[in-house]
Design an enzyme around this catalytic site. Structure first.
Site, mmCIF file in Angstrom:
data_model
loop_
_atom_site.group_PDB
_atom_site.id
_atom_site.type_symbol
_atom_site.label_atom_id
_atom_site.label_comp_id
_atom_site.label_asym_id
_atom_site.label_seq_id
_atom_site.Cartn_x
_atom_site.Cartn_y
_atom_site.Cartn_z
ATOM 1 N N GLU A 193 -4.537 3.301 1.767
ATOM 2 C CA GLU A 193 -5.786 3.484 1.663
ATOM 3 C C GLU A 193 -6.155 5.286 1.391
ATOM 4 O OE1 GLU A 193 -8.259 1.812 4.461
ATOM 5 O OE2 GLU A 193 -7.963 -0.194 3.790
ATOM 6 N N GLU A 316 -3.862 -5.845 2.157
ATOM 7 C CA GLU A 316 -4.915 -6.078 3.203
ATOM 8 C C GLU A 316 -5.921 -7.280 3.246
ATOM 9 O OE1 GLU A 316 -5.920 -2.812 5.915
ATOM 10 O OE2 GLU A 316 -3.937 -1.902 5.288
HETATM 11 O O1 AHR Z 1 -6.478 -3.452 9.398
HETATM 12 C C1 AHR Z 1 -7.131 -2.386 10.051
HETATM 13 C C2 AHR Z 1 -7.224 -1.238 9.091
HETATM 14 O O2 AHR Z 1 -8.147 -1.735 8.256
HETATM 15 C C3 AHR Z 1 -6.062 -0.648 8.351
HETATM 16 O O3 AHR Z 1 -5.225 0.224 9.368
HETATM 17 C C4 AHR Z 1 -6.684 0.069 7.345
HETATM 18 O O4 AHR Z 1 -5.835 0.043 6.234
HETATM 19 C C5 AHR Z 1 -7.773 -0.688 6.928
HETATM 20 O O5 AHR Z 1 -9.071 0.187 6.677
#
Ligand code: AHR
Length: 512
Positions: A193, A316
């Protein structure tokens, strides 16, 4: 006579709208569903690592190997976890891997600034993670620190983990730490991110930083080339994907990431278990947006890479709700209901159908955090409905995707609608065909008629994940409330397959 005709027509129209149809193109399989679509994600966050995977090597009450829970490993082996991303998340861009190797007593402690400022004693580090992946039979995906690290640090990490014994001070260091031979580490992320917790960079700036870091990510063994994944877009940030495709030299990356969470409202996420139909509908709407996201990010990639040599890694994804009452707000511990099963089943169908571009996905997160497949509490362990979906769907791993054309009813709530039926199909190496189907409707069972083109089958069998309330979940007190059952509701008649799927349920059929 005319009246009767009108009545019959009306009956037919109603009946047609009540019938979902799917065309299964059994002879049009071309692309492989990369098993890494069934990947997972483990961060140093809450009790994902500590208390989840890792209980310390001196634990006397729970069976473990070098501190890694064996009941967790056994359960995860049944999922055939193909790839596991670590150590974050946001944590990755604060992580300095050398703090987590060597004698445990000498490892420094730090504060985990992203996740509750709790003490991180670095007792679970690179050796522990990579040995655990070997135990699990999963490929590691290491997320490098680009936000607060250095190119040297990342380059050293690659040498420490993958270079042949005796080839550098880093491999000598590895040997000193008890591991003479390299591990197999193919997947490397360059930051996480980067647009947010990974450095709040603009994409134009990140593209330059990426090029710098990627230059020093060497691996000398060409038959075991590393696979580099750029920190990708958030949700519908198509500009991010466009700039990376334009600015990253083709030889310097293999995939772009993409993160998408199904959140009702970031300032009011709602309970994981005590939710209304409206909240269910909104969660599903956010989840099903994945179809549009992968389609549009892929279309941008197509402009620069029509042969689809570069991949999309949805590294994610999952549902995100309020934490369970009484738990640490920074630990992101949430229960998991039939809503999550439907979310997972529909999303995995989307990934399967886009397997020409989507080659990896990592559910967030594997244990005790967000949409977990396993929850632990001391010696107890619960397999969530999402676990069961992942287990039912593992038949698709590395199978040939068979295109399906779905004509679905609409699930209507107020003035809004959602597609009800989500499906995908594949043919495995032994010749069996599997169709996974989700009914996202919260109230109505759905009749589905599947027309099979290009193959004939003799038998159909199936499994179903269903429950009488969509808020139902597996608890530590009642861990088997929701579990897959065998499903005999599919009728095969020549080239036609018919079935009825209860509301908020997931079915996987096997045709032979
Ligand atoms: O999964 C939790 C958080 O969500 C992670 O650390 C981050 O990459 C995302 O914003």
């Amino acid at each position: 006579m005319k009246k009767i005709f009108v009545l019959v027509s009306l009956f037919c129209v109603n009946n047609l709208s009540a019938q979902n149809t799917i065309v299964l193109n059994a002879d049009k399989g071309k692309d492989i569903i990369n098993k890494n679509i069934y990947g997972h994600f483990a961060e140093h966050l809450g009790h994902c690592i500590y208390g989840g995977f890792y209980i310390g090597d001196s634990n006397k009450t729970i069976p473990h190997k070098d501190g890694v829970r064996l009941d967790v490993i056994e359960a995860l082996k049944k999922l055939k976890v193909p790839v596991l991303r670590w150590p974050g998340g946001c944590f990755a861009d604060t992580y300095h891997w050398k703090d987590g190797v060597g004698p445990k007593k000498e490892r420094p402690s730090m504060l985990n600034v992203w996740w509750g400022n709790v003490k991180e004693d670095n007792s679970f580090g690179t050796n522990e993670f990579l040995n655990m992946c070997e135990l699990l039979g999963a490929e590691p995906y290491l997320s490098g620190n680009v936000g607060s690290g250095t190119p040297q640090e990342l380059s050293d990490w690659i040498k420490y983990t993958t270079h042949p014994n005796g080839s550098s001070p880093m491999t000598d260091f590895r040997q000193k730490n008890g591991r003479p031979n390299p591990w197999h580490v193919k997947y490397w992320g360059l930051g996480n991110e980067a647009w947010g917790c990974g450095g709040n960079m603009k994409v134009e700036y990140y593209a330059n930083v990426y090029r710098q870091y990627a230059t020093f990510m060497t691996n000398w063994n060409n038959s075991d080339r590393i696979y580099r994944i750029a920190s990708g877009a958030s949700d519908a940030d198509y500009h991010w994907t466009e700039v990376l495709m334009k600015e990253l030299p083709a030889g310097m990356f293999d995939a772009l990431g993409l993160h998408h969470y199904s959140v009702i409202n970031w300032s009011k996420k709602g309970s994981a278990t005590n939710f209304s139909e409206e909240e269910y509908f909104t969660t599903m709407k956010r989840a099903l947006q994945m179809e549009e996201l992968v389609t549009r990010h892929s279309a941008i990639m197509d402009k620069y890479d029509p042969q689809k040599k570069k991949h999309l890694a949805v590294d994610e994804w999952g549902g995100w709700y309020d934490v369970e009452p009484g738990t640490n707000g920074a630990f992101l511990f949430q229960q998991n209901t039939m809503r999550d099963a439907v979310l997972a089943g529909a999303t995995l169908n989307i990934f399967n159908n886009h397997c020409d571009r989507v080659k990896m996905a990592n559910l967030a997160q594997i244990i005790n955090v967000l949409q977990a497949v396993i929850l632990t509490k001391e010696e107890k362990l619960v397999l969530t409905p999402t676990y069961h979906v992942m287990e039912m769907y593992n038949v698709h791993q590395d199978a040939t995707m068979l295109p399906v054309e779905v004509t679905s009813n609409k699930y209507i709530l107020g003035k809004d609608t959602l597609t009800t039926i989500w499906a995908s199909a594949s043919k495995d190496k032994n010749g069996a065909t599997h169709i996974s189907l989700v009914n996202a409707d919260a109230k109505q069972a759905q009749n589905v008629s599947i027309n099979i083109n290009g193959a004939s089958y003799k038998t159909v069998s199936g499994r179903i994940l269903t429950s009488d309330k969509m808020q139902n979940y597996n608890s530590f007190e009642n861990p088997n409330k929701i579990a897959p059952a065998s499903y005999g509701g599919a009728q095969l008649n020549g080239s036609k397959l018919s079935l009825n799927i209860p509301p908020f349920s997931v079915v996987v059929l096997e045709l032979k």
